[in-house]
Design a protein around this motif. Structure first.
Motif, PDB file in Angstrom:
ATOM      1  N   GLN A  38       0.890  -1.248  -0.043  1.00 29.88           N
ATOM      2  CA  GLN A  38       0.144  -0.085  -0.085  1.00 29.88           C
ATOM      3  C   GLN A  38       0.853   1.275   0.071  1.00 29.88           C
ATOM      4  O   GLN A  38       0.759   2.110  -0.757  1.00 29.88           O
ATOM      5  N   SER A  39       1.630   1.289   0.913  1.00 32.80           N
ATOM      6  CA  SER A  39       2.628   2.568   0.966  1.00 32.80           C
ATOM      7  C   SER A  39       3.950   2.504   0.359  1.00 32.80           C
ATOM      8  O   SER A  39       4.186   3.841  -0.163  1.00 32.80           O
ATOM      9  N   GLY A  40       4.115   1.446  -0.301  1.00 36.14           N
ATOM     10  CA  GLY A  40       5.478   1.612  -1.248  1.00 36.14           C
ATOM     11  C   GLY A  40       6.573   1.624  -0.370  1.00 36.14           C
ATOM     12  O   GLY A  40       7.786   2.095  -0.945  1.00 36.14           O
ATOM     13  N   GLU A  41       6.567   1.643   1.002  1.00 41.25           N
ATOM     14  CA  GLU A  41       7.773   2.062   1.804  1.00 41.25           C
ATOM     15  C   GLU A  41       8.082   1.082   2.664  1.00 41.25           C
ATOM     16  O   GLU A  41       9.036   1.236   3.520  1.00 41.25           O
ATOM     17  N   THR A  42       7.505  -0.039   2.913  1.00 46.02           N
ATOM     18  CA  THR A  42       7.686  -1.155   3.815  1.00 46.02           C
ATOM     19  C   THR A  42       9.062  -1.731   3.652  1.00 46.02           C
ATOM     20  O   THR A  42       9.576  -2.075   2.487  1.00 46.02           O
ATOM     21  N   ALA A  43      10.090  -1.620   4.464  1.00 47.33           N
ATOM     22  CA  ALA A  43      11.182  -1.955   4.816  1.00 47.33           C
ATOM     23  C   ALA A  43      11.242  -3.316   4.195  1.00 47.33           C
ATOM     24  O   ALA A  43      12.452  -3.474   3.273  1.00 47.33           O
ATOM     25  N   ASP A  44      10.968  -4.151   4.719  1.00 47.19           N
ATOM     26  CA  ASP A  44      11.147  -5.680   4.342  1.00 47.19           C
ATOM     27  C   ASP A  44      10.823  -5.786   2.833  1.00 47.19           C
ATOM     28  O   ASP A  44      11.577  -6.575   2.119  1.00 47.19           O
ATOM     29  N   THR A  45       9.941  -5.329   2.433  1.00 44.30           N
ATOM     30  CA  THR A  45       9.267  -5.462   0.998  1.00 44.30           C
ATOM     31  C   THR A  45      10.383  -4.673   0.048  1.00 44.30           C
ATOM     32  O   THR A  45      10.619  -5.415  -1.075  1.00 44.30           O
ATOM     33  N   CYS A  60      11.306  -7.073 -11.801  1.00 43.51           N
ATOM     34  CA  CYS A  60      10.600  -6.524 -10.728  1.00 43.51           C
ATOM     35  C   CYS A  60       9.450  -5.736 -10.895  1.00 43.51           C
ATOM     36  O   CYS A  60       9.663  -4.566 -11.528  1.00 43.51           O
ATOM     37  N   VAL A  61       8.143  -5.910 -10.773  1.00 43.77           N
ATOM     38  CA  VAL A  61       7.158  -5.492 -10.792  1.00 43.77           C
ATOM     39  C   VAL A  61       6.349  -4.637  -9.410  1.00 43.77           C
ATOM     40  O   VAL A  61       6.424  -5.588  -8.612  1.00 43.77           O
ATOM     41  N   GLY A  62       6.165  -3.272  -9.432  1.00 42.93           N
ATOM     42  CA  GLY A  62       5.659  -2.736  -8.353  1.00 42.93           C
ATOM     43  C   GLY A  62       4.267  -2.707  -8.422  1.00 42.93           C
ATOM     44  O   GLY A  62       3.330  -2.379  -9.277  1.00 42.93           O
ATOM     45  N   LEU A  63       3.256  -3.048  -7.340  1.00 46.75           N
ATOM     46  CA  LEU A  63       1.940  -2.743  -7.189  1.00 46.75           C
ATOM     47  C   LEU A  63       1.662  -2.073  -6.146  1.00 46.75           C
ATOM     48  O   LEU A  63       1.690  -2.467  -4.905  1.00 46.75           O
ATOM     49  N   THR A  64       1.761  -0.552  -6.178  1.00 43.74           N
ATOM     50  CA  THR A  64       1.540   0.030  -4.871  1.00 43.74           C
ATOM     51  C   THR A  64       0.656   1.106  -4.946  1.00 43.74           C
ATOM     52  O   THR A  64      -0.027   1.594  -6.174  1.00 43.74           O
ATOM     53  N   ASN A  65       0.076   1.727  -3.953  1.00 42.17           N
ATOM     54  CA  ASN A  65      -0.950   2.513  -3.858  1.00 42.17           C
ATOM     55  C   ASN A  65      -0.539   4.154  -3.750  1.00 42.17           C
ATOM     56  O   ASN A  65      -1.225   4.880  -3.456  1.00 42.17           O
ATOM     57  N   THR A  66       0.841   4.318  -3.649  1.00 36.46           N
ATOM     58  CA  THR A  66       1.501   5.767  -3.455  1.00 36.46           C
ATOM     59  C   THR A  66       2.393   5.884  -4.464  1.00 36.46           C
ATOM     60  O   THR A  66       3.403   5.296  -4.711  1.00 36.46           O
ATOM     61  N   VAL A  67       1.754   6.940  -5.767  1.00 38.65           N
ATOM     62  CA  VAL A  67       2.719   7.217  -6.405  1.00 38.65           C
ATOM     63  C   VAL A  67       4.046   7.807  -6.000  1.00 38.65           C
ATOM     64  O   VAL A  67       4.170   8.721  -5.109  1.00 38.65           O
ATOM     65  N   GLY A  68       5.101   7.481  -6.636  1.00 41.50           N
ATOM     66  CA  GLY A  68       6.592   8.003  -6.409  1.00 41.50           C
ATOM     67  C   GLY A  68       7.072   7.605  -5.059  1.00 41.50           C
ATOM     68  O   GLY A  68       8.008   7.807  -4.501  1.00 41.50           O
ATOM     69  N   SER A  69       6.520   6.461  -4.620  1.00 39.87           N
ATOM     70  CA  SER A  69       6.941   5.875  -3.314  1.00 39.87           C
ATOM     71  C   SER A  69       8.205   5.008  -3.780  1.00 39.87           C
ATOM     72  O   SER A  69       8.466   4.936  -5.009  1.00 39.87           O
ATOM     73  N   SER A  70       9.094   4.654  -2.718  1.00 43.36           N
ATOM     74  CA  SER A  70      10.598   3.793  -2.887  1.00 43.36           C
ATOM     75  C   SER A  70      10.173   2.673  -3.758  1.00 43.36           C
ATOM     76  O   SER A  70      10.956   2.459  -4.548  1.00 43.36           O
ATOM     77  N   ILE A  71       9.093   1.731  -3.367  1.00 38.81           N
ATOM     78  CA  ILE A  71       9.073   0.546  -4.029  1.00 38.81           C
ATOM     79  C   ILE A  71       8.489   0.992  -5.630  1.00 38.81           C
ATOM     80  O   ILE A  71       8.831   0.393  -6.544  1.00 38.81           O
ATOM     81  N   ALA A  72       7.803   1.699  -5.936  1.00 33.34           N
ATOM     82  CA  ALA A  72       7.314   2.225  -7.236  1.00 33.34           C
ATOM     83  C   ALA A  72       8.550   2.822  -8.102  1.00 33.34           C
ATOM     84  O   ALA A  72       8.615   2.489  -9.286  1.00 33.34           O
ATOM     85  N   ARG A  73       9.371   3.643  -7.442  1.00 29.40           N
ATOM     86  CA  ARG A  73      10.554   3.921  -8.024  1.00 29.40           C
ATOM     87  C   ARG A  73      11.556   2.781  -8.445  1.00 29.40           C
ATOM     88  O   ARG A  73      12.302   2.898  -9.594  1.00 29.40           O
ATOM     89  N   ALA A  74      11.854   1.877  -7.417  1.00 31.68           N
ATOM     90  CA  ALA A  74      12.980   0.772  -7.448  1.00 31.68           C
ATOM     91  C   ALA A  74      12.424  -0.107  -8.527  1.00 31.68           C
ATOM     92  O   ALA A  74      13.455  -1.091  -8.707  1.00 31.68           O
TER      93      ALA A  74
END
Ligand code: M6R
Length: 367
Positions: A116-123, A137-151
């Motif tokens: 959801q956050s795109g910021e969870t450390a373990d994920t 690596c595919v991201g499925l997040t609810n937060t545009v520009g989050s760390s997971i979305a970017r990485a």
């Protein structure tokens, strides 16, 4: 900010008919064309961020879904849909466990990081690990520009809207919808899957209505919460698509109502949990009409024989039931709603903080 509601969790539960629609907007075409050829072409799912990668994913070795908490449950709820429509082996990983095991990941794997956050450390760390192993690596997040979305290499935005309550509710249902859309996109060229895809797309169109009907049960759930508020423990049994619903319902109850609750696979009932059942312990059984219905009826019979305090989540009516519930794979999205409402009312009655449960944070940015 709370739009007339007392709490963010309450608002976010009630927003779900709109939030799932928001997740699908501009991506799913619900109308069927009368021409066969057009129907085939038009019923493609538009996921801009994934278009270029669909072939790589389809021809890959495995699809590995990775998440924590509720996001992991969303992957579990949608796993079978991906298996059925895409026919690529699917694995699920809790991010922390994947890291603890340094599980084998290969260059031809696709890892889907759901958060959801795109910021969870373990994920996020699991993502770095999968990247170092060469996986897509595919991201499925609810937060545009989050760390997971970017990485990630590519991804899908869940689009459920901002979620404030620590307990994830509308993000969960939208995550299940988003993974379902990914499965539909991956299977768009399969003639063998055309009817199954059509049925899923039709049911996605009916989802907001089904969610509204589930939300109308709010007063009943408030009454049920009144009967359960003094309990110390609660068991939830589900199987098939609704195993995830049992886990997610139990997580909501423990997280906000601070009541011990355990979600269990009904198929495992006789392998231990049945010993706990007596006339005092409340047991919730998810027995809506899906492929598991007959097996769940047998579970109910066995629990009855042990005089369990049974609470059954079932479809209303009879003849219309199957239509009202939609395809099996979307039932977890509707069935979780009464459990979210129950957790909400239990929390109020037990006098706990609904939006900020003790010891928890909305984004877990440390491992
Ligand atoms: O932001 P994420 O989806 O990555 O968060 C993962 C979990 O921390 C989160 O889903 C948690 O389990 C929820 N608060 C449960 O309601």
């Amino acid at each position: 900010m709370k739009g007339g509601y007392d709490h963010f969790m309450q608002k976010e539960i009630h927003e779900q008919p709109e939030s799932v629609l928001q997740t699908m907007r501009g991506r799913v075409k619900f109308e069927r064309s009368s021409s066969e050829t057009d129907r085939y072409r038009e019923r493609r799912i538009k996921l801009g961020g994934l278009t270029e990668w669909l072939d790589t994913i389809r021809t890959g070795r495995r699809i590995i879904f990775v998440g924590c908490g509720t996001s992991y449950h969303a992957c579990l709820a949608a796993r079978q849909t991906v298996e059925e429509l895409v026919e690529v082996p699917v694995a699920l990983e809790l991010a922390s466990d994947l890291l603890d095991r340094r599980a084998p990941i290969f260059r031809d794997d696709t890892c889907v990081f759901v958060s959801q956050s795109g910021e969870t450390a373990d994920t996020l760390q699991a993502l770095e690990y999968a990247k170092s192993r060469g996986a897509l690596c595919v991201g499925l997040t609810n937060t545009v520009g989050s760390s997971i979305a970017r990485a990630t290499h590519c991804g899908v935005h869940v689009n459920a809207g901002c979620e404030v309550g620590v307990a994830s509710t509308k993000a969960y249902t939208s995550q299940v919808v988003a993974v379902t859309m990914v499965a539909l996109a991956l299977s768009e060229d399969s003639i063998a899957k055309r009817d199954a895809r059509d049925a899923v797309i039709d049911s996605l169109g009916a989802l907001p209505g089904a969610l509204r009907r589930a939300l109308a049960l709010d007063p009943e759930l408030a009454r049920l919460a009144g009967r359960l508020a003094g309990e110390t423990s609660l068991l939830l049994f589900g199987r098939g698509y609704n195993y995830a619903t049992a886990l997610e319902g139990a997580l909501k109850v423990k997280e906000v109502a601070l009541m011990h609750s355990e979600g269990l696979l009904a198929g495992e009932m006789k392998h231990g949990p049945l010993a706990l059942v007596d006339e005092s312990l409340p047991v919730i059984v998810l027995a809506t009409r899906d492929a598991m219905h007959a097996k769940m009826l047998s579970v109910i019979a066995q629990l009855r024989a042990r005089r369990a305090r049974l609470i059954v989540v079932a479809c209303e009516g009879d003849a219309e039931v199957e239509e009202a519930c939609g395809v099996d794979c979307l039932q977890p999205i509707v069935n979780v709603v009464p459990l979210q409402l129950l957790a909400y009312h239990l929390t109020l009655l037990r006098g706990h903080n609904v939006d900020q449960p003790r010891n928890l944070a909305k984004s877990v940015t440390v491992s």
